[in-house]
Design an enzyme around this catalytic site. Structure first.
Site, PDB file in Angstrom:
ATOM      1  N   ASP A 141      43.538  42.287  34.055  1.00  0.00           N
ATOM      2  CA  ASP A 141      44.836  42.240  34.736  1.00  0.00           C
ATOM      3  C   ASP A 141      45.685  43.439  34.334  1.00  0.00           C
ATOM      4  O   ASP A 141      46.913  43.375  34.364  1.00  0.00           O
ATOM      5  CB  ASP A 141      45.548  40.931  34.399  1.00  0.00           C
ATOM      6  CG  ASP A 141      46.742  40.662  35.302  1.00  0.00           C
ATOM      7  OD1 ASP A 141      47.630  39.886  34.890  1.00  0.00           O
ATOM      8  OD2 ASP A 141      46.798  41.251  36.407  1.00  0.00           O
ATOM      9  N   LYS A 144      44.894  48.802  37.710  1.00  0.00           N
ATOM     10  CA  LYS A 144      43.816  48.440  38.650  1.00  0.00           C
ATOM     11  C   LYS A 144      42.731  49.504  38.705  1.00  0.00           C
ATOM     12  O   LYS A 144      41.572  49.186  38.948  1.00  0.00           O
ATOM     13  CB  LYS A 144      44.398  48.165  40.045  1.00  0.00           C
ATOM     14  CG  LYS A 144      45.548  47.147  40.029  1.00  0.00           C
ATOM     15  CD  LYS A 144      45.274  45.918  39.167  1.00  0.00           C
ATOM     16  CE  LYS A 144      46.547  45.203  38.764  1.00  0.00           C
ATOM     17  NZ  LYS A 144      46.355  44.180  37.710  1.00  0.00           N
ATOM     18  N   ASP A 169      42.161  39.836  38.291  1.00  0.00           N
ATOM     19  CA  ASP A 169      43.339  39.541  39.103  1.00  0.00           C
ATOM     20  C   ASP A 169      43.543  40.668  40.121  1.00  0.00           C
ATOM     21  O   ASP A 169      43.057  41.793  39.939  1.00  0.00           O
ATOM     22  CB  ASP A 169      44.579  39.416  38.201  1.00  0.00           C
ATOM     23  CG  ASP A 169      45.793  38.884  38.966  1.00  0.00           C
ATOM     24  OD1 ASP A 169      46.919  39.190  38.548  1.00  0.00           O
ATOM     25  OD2 ASP A 169      45.611  38.193  39.985  1.00  0.00           O
ATOM     26  N   ASN A 170      44.264  40.373  41.207  1.00  0.00           N
ATOM     27  CA  ASN A 170      44.759  41.387  42.138  1.00  0.00           C
ATOM     28  C   ASN A 170      43.706  42.185  42.896  1.00  0.00           C
ATOM     29  O   ASN A 170      43.924  43.359  43.221  1.00  0.00           O
ATOM     30  CB  ASN A 170      45.654  42.407  41.398  1.00  0.00           C
ATOM     31  CG  ASN A 170      46.691  41.750  40.571  1.00  0.00           C
ATOM     32  OD1 ASN A 170      46.720  41.877  39.353  1.00  0.00           O
ATOM     33  ND2 ASN A 170      47.570  41.006  41.217  1.00  0.00           N
ATOM     34  N   GLU A 199      51.329  36.439  43.190  1.00  0.00           N
ATOM     35  CA  GLU A 199      52.211  35.541  42.437  1.00  0.00           C
ATOM     36  C   GLU A 199      53.610  35.441  43.053  1.00  0.00           C
ATOM     37  O   GLU A 199      54.215  36.443  43.414  1.00  0.00           O
ATOM     38  CB  GLU A 199      52.337  36.004  40.961  1.00  0.00           C
ATOM     39  CG  GLU A 199      52.666  37.448  40.752  1.00  0.00           C
ATOM     40  CD  GLU A 199      51.430  38.288  40.530  1.00  0.00           C
ATOM     41  OE1 GLU A 199      50.354  37.923  41.030  1.00  0.00           O
ATOM     42  OE2 GLU A 199      51.544  39.344  39.893  1.00  0.00           O
TER      43      GLU A 199
HETATM   44  O1  LIG Z   1      50.093  46.695  38.540  1.00  0.00           O
HETATM   45  C1  LIG Z   1      49.885  45.543  38.155  1.00  0.00           C
HETATM   46  N1  LIG Z   1      49.480  45.261  36.915  1.00  0.00           N
HETATM   47  C2  LIG Z   1      49.315  46.339  35.961  1.00  0.00           C
HETATM   48  C3  LIG Z   1      49.443  45.747  34.593  1.00  0.00           C
HETATM   49  C4  LIG Z   1      49.457  46.521  33.536  1.00  0.00           C
HETATM   50  C5  LIG Z   1      49.624  45.942  32.178  1.00  0.00           C
HETATM   51  O2  LIG Z   1      48.463  46.266  31.422  1.00  0.00           O
HETATM   52  C6  LIG Z   1      48.879  46.983  30.280  1.00  0.00           C
HETATM   53  N2  LIG Z   1      47.764  47.824  29.845  1.00  0.00           N
HETATM   54  C7  LIG Z   1      47.020  47.391  28.770  1.00  0.00           C
HETATM   55  C8  LIG Z   1      45.961  48.141  28.306  1.00  0.00           C
HETATM   56  C9  LIG Z   1      45.643  49.361  28.922  1.00  0.00           C
HETATM   57  O3  LIG Z   1      44.673  50.053  28.500  1.00  0.00           O
HETATM   58  C10 LIG Z   1      46.414  49.772  30.027  1.00  0.00           C
HETATM   59  C11 LIG Z   1      47.477  49.004  30.475  1.00  0.00           C
HETATM   60  C12 LIG Z   1      50.156  47.690  30.693  1.00  0.00           C
HETATM   61  O4  LIG Z   1      50.910  48.130  29.581  1.00  0.00           O
HETATM   62  C13 LIG Z   1      50.820  46.567  31.455  1.00  0.00           C
HETATM   63  O5  LIG Z   1      51.388  45.614  30.591  1.00  0.00           O
HETATM   64  C14 LIG Z   1      50.164  44.403  39.054  1.00  0.00           C
HETATM   65  C15 LIG Z   1      50.945  44.655  40.176  1.00  0.00           C
HETATM   66  C16 LIG Z   1      51.245  43.617  41.032  1.00  0.00           C
HETATM   67  N3  LIG Z   1      52.030  43.913  42.183  1.00  0.00           N
HETATM   68  O6  LIG Z   1      52.289  43.000  43.010  1.00  0.00           O
HETATM   69  O7  LIG Z   1      52.446  45.089  42.353  1.00  0.00           O
HETATM   70  C17 LIG Z   1      50.804  42.310  40.801  1.00  0.00           C
HETATM   71  C18 LIG Z   1      50.021  42.064  39.671  1.00  0.00           C
HETATM   72  O8  LIG Z   1      49.547  40.796  39.403  1.00  0.00           O
HETATM   73  C19 LIG Z   1      49.692  43.098  38.799  1.00  0.00           C
HETATM   74  O9  LIG Z   1      48.901  42.795  37.725  1.00  0.00           O
HETATM   75 MG   LIG Z   2      48.009  40.858  37.937  1.00  0.00          MG
END
Ligand SMILES: O=C(NC/C=C/[C@H]1O[C@@H](n2ccc(=O)cc2)[C@H](O)[C@@H]1O)c1cc([N+](=O)[O-])cc(O)c1O
Ligand SMILES: [Mg+2]
Length: 214
Positions: A141, A144, A169-170, A199
């Site tokens: 999650d 992406k 997810d997603n 969500e």
């Molecule tokens: O972009 C999305 N998620 C990116 C999440 C990123 C998370 O993963 C961490 N991370 C941790 C370790 C790493 O190596 C890199 C990042 C980042 O610091 C952040 O906390 C997203 C976007 C939507 N949306 O509707 O736009 C909906 C969703 O459910 C999503 O998950």
């Molecule tokens: Mg997500």
């Protein structure tokens, strides 16, 4: 605004949830995101699917890529059998600080190991640093475009075993097209799509469950 959204989410948990009651923490976050401010937690609808997969796998070692505010870490950890643990990787120190407090409010800090850093740096260190042989369950999650490279890295590091379940997810919104094509085409995975919604919205989304066949 003076405070960040994760800080306001944490405040809502501390105000509305009961300590050591994971379900009340989950509900407090879902209420906050539905009625106050949207946030990118897996949420209640996809969370129900996540719960069913975690219950089916009953993992002893679980990995989460992307803790954000700790919502899915609480959802997963509350279902873990005694002695089982969840390692969750979080890149952003501000998010990590919030997630630690949310996980602690739920009383699940003994089941969750939150590690600050990048998945690409930490995945190769899982065995020697945490004494992990292989993961039973992985929840993807985070960014992406990291889903695919990190899945290949998990394979290369020998962290997947016959039957390891990956749940992403997603895969529709925002989407992870290269990951989806890989797990659906690869002979090393048995993949299945669980249709759901983004969500707290009516937008189309879903989870992809992929079993590693080795
Ligand atoms: O972009 C999305 N998620 C990116 C999440 C990123 C998370 O993963 C961490 N991370 C941790 C370790 C790493 O190596 C890199 C990042 C980042 O610091 C952040 O906390 C997203 C976007 C939507 N949306 O509707 O736009 C909906 C969703 O459910 C999503 O998950
Ligand atoms: Mg997500």
């Amino acid at each position: 605004t003076r405070t960040t959204r994760p800080q306001r989410l944490l405040r809502a948990v501390q105000k509305n949830a009961t300590r050591n009651n994971p379900l009340s923490v989950i509900s407090a976050i879902d209420d906050f995101c539905r009625h106050r401010e949207w946030a990118m937690n897996v949420g209640d609808e996809k969370g129900f699917i996540l719960d069913s997969v975690v219950n089916e796998v009953s993992p002893v070692t679980a990995l989460e890529l992307g803790a954000y505010c700790g919502y899915s870490a609480v959802r997963i950890a509350r279902l873990l059998p005694p002695g089982a643990c969840l390692i969750t990787l979080e890149f952003n120190p501000d998010y990590a600080a919030i997630a630690r407090q949310v996980i602690a409010w739920a009383g699940l800090e003994d089941k969750v190991q939150l590690v600050e850093g990048a998945s690409g740096d930490w995945i190769p260190r899982m065995k020697e640093h945490f004494g992990i042989e292989t993961f039973d369950f992985v929840f993807l999650d985070h960014w992406k475009d990291s889903y695919l490279p990190d899945t290949k890295l998990l394979e290369e590091c020998g962290l997947l075993r016959k039957g390891t379940v990956l749940l992403a997810d997603n895969v529709i919104c925002p989407g992870a097209p290269d990951y989806l094509e890989y797990v659906r085409k690869s002979l090393s995975y048995e993949s299945r799509f669980f249709k759901s919604h983004l969500e707290y919205t009516k937008a189309e989304d879903g989870l992809e469950k992929s079993v590693y066949l080795s």
